[in-house]
Design a protein around this motif. Structure first.
Motif, PDB file in Angstrom:
ATOM      1  N   ASP A 130     -43.426 -22.014  29.150  1.00 15.17           N
ATOM      2  CA  ASP A 130     -43.854 -21.762  30.523  1.00 15.17           C
ATOM      3  C   ASP A 130     -44.264 -23.110  31.119  1.00 15.17           C
ATOM      4  O   ASP A 130     -45.186 -23.744  30.590  1.00 15.17           O
ATOM      5  CB  ASP A 130     -45.103 -20.861  30.456  1.00 15.17           C
ATOM      6  CG  ASP A 130     -45.055 -19.753  31.458  1.00 15.17           C
ATOM      7  OD1 ASP A 130     -44.102 -19.742  32.254  1.00 15.17           O
ATOM      8  OD2 ASP A 130     -45.973 -18.922  31.441  1.00 15.17           O
ATOM      9  N   VAL A 131     -43.584 -23.537  32.152  1.00 16.52           N
ATOM     10  CA  VAL A 131     -43.961 -24.798  32.802  1.00 16.52           C
ATOM     11  C   VAL A 131     -44.477 -24.447  34.192  1.00 16.52           C
ATOM     12  O   VAL A 131     -43.745 -23.900  35.022  1.00 16.52           O
ATOM     13  CB  VAL A 131     -42.776 -25.776  32.866  1.00 16.52           C
ATOM     14  CG1 VAL A 131     -43.189 -27.080  33.538  1.00 16.52           C
ATOM     15  CG2 VAL A 131     -42.263 -26.063  31.451  1.00 16.52           C
ATOM     16  N   LEU A 132     -45.736 -24.737  34.427  1.00 13.41           N
ATOM     17  CA  LEU A 132     -46.417 -24.255  35.628  1.00 13.41           C
ATOM     18  C   LEU A 132     -46.728 -25.396  36.583  1.00 13.41           C
ATOM     19  O   LEU A 132     -47.152 -26.477  36.144  1.00 13.41           O
ATOM     20  CB  LEU A 132     -47.747 -23.594  35.235  1.00 13.41           C
ATOM     21  CG  LEU A 132     -47.637 -22.473  34.197  1.00 13.41           C
ATOM     22  CD1 LEU A 132     -49.000 -22.118  33.630  1.00 13.41           C
ATOM     23  CD2 LEU A 132     -46.996 -21.256  34.849  1.00 13.41           C
ATOM     24  N   PRO A 133     -46.557 -25.168  37.885  1.00  9.48           N
ATOM     25  CA  PRO A 133     -46.938 -26.215  38.846  1.00  9.48           C
ATOM     26  C   PRO A 133     -48.462 -26.279  39.008  1.00  9.48           C
ATOM     27  O   PRO A 133     -49.121 -25.244  39.100  1.00  9.48           O
ATOM     28  CB  PRO A 133     -46.267 -25.754  40.150  1.00  9.48           C
ATOM     29  CG  PRO A 133     -46.016 -24.295  39.994  1.00  9.48           C
ATOM     30  CD  PRO A 133     -45.956 -23.978  38.528  1.00  9.48           C
ATOM     31  N   TYR A 134     -48.985 -27.474  38.998  1.00 11.60           N
ATOM     32  CA  TYR A 134     -50.420 -27.687  39.263  1.00 11.60           C
ATOM     33  C   TYR A 134     -50.764 -27.135  40.653  1.00 11.60           C
ATOM     34  O   TYR A 134     -50.027 -27.330  41.605  1.00 11.60           O
ATOM     35  CB  TYR A 134     -50.710 -29.191  39.200  1.00 11.60           C
ATOM     36  CG  TYR A 134     -51.968 -29.646  39.887  1.00 11.60           C
ATOM     37  CD1 TYR A 134     -53.220 -29.280  39.400  1.00 11.60           C
ATOM     38  CD2 TYR A 134     -51.918 -30.446  41.029  1.00 11.60           C
ATOM     39  CE1 TYR A 134     -54.385 -29.688  40.044  1.00 11.60           C
ATOM     40  CE2 TYR A 134     -53.063 -30.865  41.670  1.00 11.60           C
ATOM     41  CZ  TYR A 134     -54.295 -30.477  41.177  1.00 11.60           C
ATOM     42  OH  TYR A 134     -55.439 -30.886  41.814  1.00 11.60           O
ATOM     43  N   HIS A 135     -51.886 -26.421  40.746  1.00 14.46           N
ATOM     44  CA  HIS A 135     -52.345 -25.939  42.050  1.00 14.46           C
ATOM     45  C   HIS A 135     -53.810 -26.327  42.254  1.00 14.46           C
ATOM     46  O   HIS A 135     -54.486 -26.750  41.311  1.00 14.46           O
ATOM     47  CB  HIS A 135     -52.145 -24.420  42.173  1.00 14.46           C
ATOM     48  CG  HIS A 135     -52.970 -23.628  41.194  1.00 14.46           C
ATOM     49  ND1 HIS A 135     -54.326 -23.469  41.307  1.00 14.46           N
ATOM     50  CD2 HIS A 135     -52.624 -22.967  40.061  1.00 14.46           C
ATOM     51  CE1 HIS A 135     -54.784 -22.732  40.312  1.00 14.46           C
ATOM     52  NE2 HIS A 135     -53.773 -22.426  39.529  1.00 14.46           N
ATOM     53  N   GLY A 176     -57.072 -35.496  46.179  1.00 17.91           N
ATOM     54  CA  GLY A 176     -55.966 -36.264  46.763  1.00 17.91           C
ATOM     55  C   GLY A 176     -54.644 -36.109  46.033  1.00 17.91           C
ATOM     56  O   GLY A 176     -53.606 -36.515  46.552  1.00 17.91           O
ATOM     57  N   VAL A 177     -54.659 -35.545  44.823  1.00 19.89           N
ATOM     58  CA  VAL A 177     -53.385 -35.314  44.122  1.00 19.89           C
ATOM     59  C   VAL A 177     -52.765 -34.030  44.674  1.00 19.89           C
ATOM     60  O   VAL A 177     -53.415 -32.981  44.683  1.00 19.89           O
ATOM     61  CB  VAL A 177     -53.593 -35.173  42.590  1.00 19.89           C
ATOM     62  CG1 VAL A 177     -52.287 -34.814  41.895  1.00 19.89           C
ATOM     63  CG2 VAL A 177     -54.178 -36.460  42.016  1.00 19.89           C
ATOM     64  N   PRO A 178     -51.529 -34.108  45.166  1.00 22.00           N
ATOM     65  CA  PRO A 178     -50.943 -32.908  45.789  1.00 22.00           C
ATOM     66  C   PRO A 178     -50.574 -31.869  44.744  1.00 22.00           C
ATOM     67  O   PRO A 178     -50.285 -32.219  43.594  1.00 22.00           O
ATOM     68  CB  PRO A 178     -49.678 -33.453  46.466  1.00 22.00           C
ATOM     69  CG  PRO A 178     -49.320 -34.661  45.670  1.00 22.00           C
ATOM     70  CD  PRO A 178     -50.609 -35.254  45.163  1.00 22.00           C
ATOM     71  N   PRO A 179     -50.572 -30.593  45.127  1.00 17.22           N
ATOM     72  CA  PRO A 179     -50.064 -29.563  44.200  1.00 17.22           C
ATOM     73  C   PRO A 179     -48.604 -29.852  43.867  1.00 17.22           C
ATOM     74  O   PRO A 179     -47.904 -30.480  44.659  1.00 17.22           O
ATOM     75  CB  PRO A 179     -50.175 -28.264  44.997  1.00 17.22           C
ATOM     76  CG  PRO A 179     -50.954 -28.574  46.215  1.00 17.22           C
ATOM     77  CD  PRO A 179     -50.940 -30.037  46.436  1.00 17.22           C
ATOM     78  N   ALA A 180     -48.152 -29.402  42.714  1.00 13.55           N
ATOM     79  CA  ALA A 180     -46.734 -29.551  42.362  1.00 13.55           C
ATOM     80  C   ALA A 180     -45.946 -28.399  42.987  1.00 13.55           C
ATOM     81  O   ALA A 180     -46.478 -27.301  43.166  1.00 13.55           O
ATOM     82  CB  ALA A 180     -46.568 -29.525  40.848  1.00 13.55           C
ATOM     83  N   THR A 181     -44.703 -28.682  43.311  1.00  9.59           N
ATOM     84  CA  THR A 181     -43.843 -27.622  43.848  1.00  9.59           C
ATOM     85  C   THR A 181     -43.179 -26.875  42.684  1.00  9.59           C
ATOM     86  O   THR A 181     -43.147 -27.375  41.551  1.00  9.59           O
ATOM     87  CB  THR A 181     -42.733 -28.212  44.739  1.00  9.59           C
ATOM     88  OG1 THR A 181     -41.930 -29.078  43.913  1.00  9.59           O
ATOM     89  CG2 THR A 181     -43.316 -29.005  45.901  1.00  9.59           C
ATOM     90  N   ARG A 182     -42.633 -25.713  43.004  1.00  9.13           N
ATOM     91  CA  ARG A 182     -41.901 -24.961  41.979  1.00  9.13           C
ATOM     92  C   ARG A 182     -40.706 -25.775  41.483  1.00  9.13           C
ATOM     93  O   ARG A 182     -40.357 -25.730  40.316  1.00  9.13           O
ATOM     94  CB  ARG A 182     -41.405 -23.629  42.555  1.00  9.13           C
ATOM     95  CG  ARG A 182     -42.526 -22.664  42.842  1.00  9.13           C
ATOM     96  CD  ARG A 182     -42.003 -21.448  43.584  1.00  9.13           C
ATOM     97  NE  ARG A 182     -41.318 -20.517  42.700  1.00  9.13           N
ATOM     98  CZ  ARG A 182     -41.952 -19.587  41.988  1.00  9.13           C
ATOM     99  NH1 ARG A 182     -43.252 -19.486  42.072  1.00  9.13           N
ATOM    100  NH2 ARG A 182     -41.297 -18.783  41.200  1.00  9.13           N
ATOM    101  N   GLU A 183     -40.101 -26.536  42.415  1.00  9.82           N
ATOM    102  CA  GLU A 183     -38.934 -27.347  42.023  1.00  9.82           C
ATOM    103  C   GLU A 183     -39.350 -28.421  41.013  1.00  9.82           C
ATOM    104  O   GLU A 183     -38.639 -28.689  40.043  1.00  9.82           O
ATOM    105  CB  GLU A 183     -38.298 -28.029  43.249  1.00  9.82           C
ATOM    106  CG  GLU A 183     -37.553 -27.110  44.189  1.00  9.82           C
ATOM    107  CD  GLU A 183     -38.474 -26.131  44.927  1.00  9.82           C
ATOM    108  OE1 GLU A 183     -39.640 -26.498  45.223  1.00  9.82           O
ATOM    109  OE2 GLU A 183     -38.043 -24.992  45.167  1.00  9.82           O
ATOM    110  N   GLN A 184     -40.517 -29.040  41.251  1.00 13.98           N
ATOM    111  CA  GLN A 184     -40.985 -30.066  40.298  1.00 13.98           C
ATOM    112  C   GLN A 184     -41.213 -29.444  38.915  1.00 13.98           C
ATOM    113  O   GLN A 184     -40.901 -30.060  37.895  1.00 13.98           O
ATOM    114  CB  GLN A 184     -42.272 -30.720  40.814  1.00 13.98           C
ATOM    115  CG  GLN A 184     -42.028 -31.730  41.936  1.00 13.98           C
ATOM    116  CD  GLN A 184     -43.338 -32.212  42.555  1.00 13.98           C
ATOM    117  OE1 GLN A 184     -44.202 -31.423  42.949  1.00 13.98           O
ATOM    118  NE2 GLN A 184     -43.483 -33.532  42.636  1.00 13.98           N
TER     119      GLN A 184
END
Ligand code: SF4
Length: 250
Positions: free
Chosen positions: A199-204, A222-230
């Motif tokens: 399971d690879v999950l985007p940071y939120h 300041g670190v942006p959330p990761a997208t599903r594509e990332q």
């Protein structure tokens, strides 16, 4: 025996197979920069409950759990090993599927009473969800406050015991998405015979309000959330390396 419980969730759908009764235990020695449950860190707080009372709570809704079971998470569930052992032993006596969601941080590859109890726990654990937060020891230390030696040893221990494992990895832009590190992560988990899912999950950033409430500075400001594509891209890199190792072993 009583445990320190942060909370329970009656209808969990992301913490193992099927619909699950999820128990969040209190206490965690890690300080992951992206943790969205800082309210679970403190030991010996939350509500004090017996294993039997949690099983009774499960049984109130058991009709919903026919393809699911109980998942114990945290915090770090292995910080309360004796309690967890009692809870899972009771669950298995009742035929309930048991899943442990852990960072593996408490494990040390040495002879110890703790590890003997861990062996007992694994005998009543159907599935382990293991977070590998970073494959590089130094980067792992910067991200969580601890190096990952014990965690990787725990992953190998689970493979030796043939306990089914789902691996989880959170993609944080600029921190856990380096392609070289993802490749090494894939090679590592490809070397384990018991990995059933990844399971690879985007940071939120949904946990940031809790930091404000607890008056703790948020480390990833300041670190942006990761997208599903990332997250998908990272998963592809991990799986490519995983299958290279697996095919090489056939
Ligand atoms: S191991 Fe889990 S609960 Fe503990 S700090 Fe990390 S993300 Fe938070």
């Amino acid at each position: 025996m009583n445990g320190f419980i942060h909370s329970t969730e009656s209808f969990g759908t992301v913490d193992g197979p099927g619909v699950r009764f999820v128990v969040f235990l209190q206490g965690c020695p890690m300080r992951c920069q992206y943790c969205h449950n800082p309210d679970t860190w403190k030991m010996h707080s939350g509500s004090v409950r017996s294993a039997q009372s949690l099983i009774r709570e499960y049984e109130r809704n058991q009709a919903f759990y026919t393809k699911g079971g109980i998942t114990v998470t945290g915090g770090e569930a292995l910080m309360q090993l004796d309690f967890l052992l009692e809870l899972f032993t009771l669950a298995k006596q009742k035929g309930i599927h048991t899943c442990l969601d852990t960072s593996g941080i408490t494990y040390r590859p040495v002879e110890s009473d703790y590890n003997r109890k861990l062996d007992e726990l694994m005998a009543v654990t159907d599935l382990v969800m293991l977070d590998i937060k970073h494959i590089d020891p130094q980067a792992h230390k910067e991200l969580t406050g601890h190096d990952n030696g014990g965690i990787l040893a725990f992953a190998r221990y689970l493979a030796q015991k043939n306990v089914p494992v789902w691996i989880r990895h959170v993609v944080v832009p600029g921190i856990t998405d380096d392609p070289g590190a993802l490749t090494r992560l894939g090679q590592f988990i490809g070397s384990l015979s018991n990995v059933k899912a990844l399971d690879v999950l985007p940071y939120h950033i949904m946990g940031t309000t809790k930091y404000r409430e607890l008056d703790i500075p948020y480390p990833l400001e300041g670190v942006p959330p990761a997208t599903r594509e990332q997250a998908m891209d990272a998963k592809k890199i991990i799986l490519t390396a995983f299958w290279q190792v697996r095919r090489g072993k056939q």
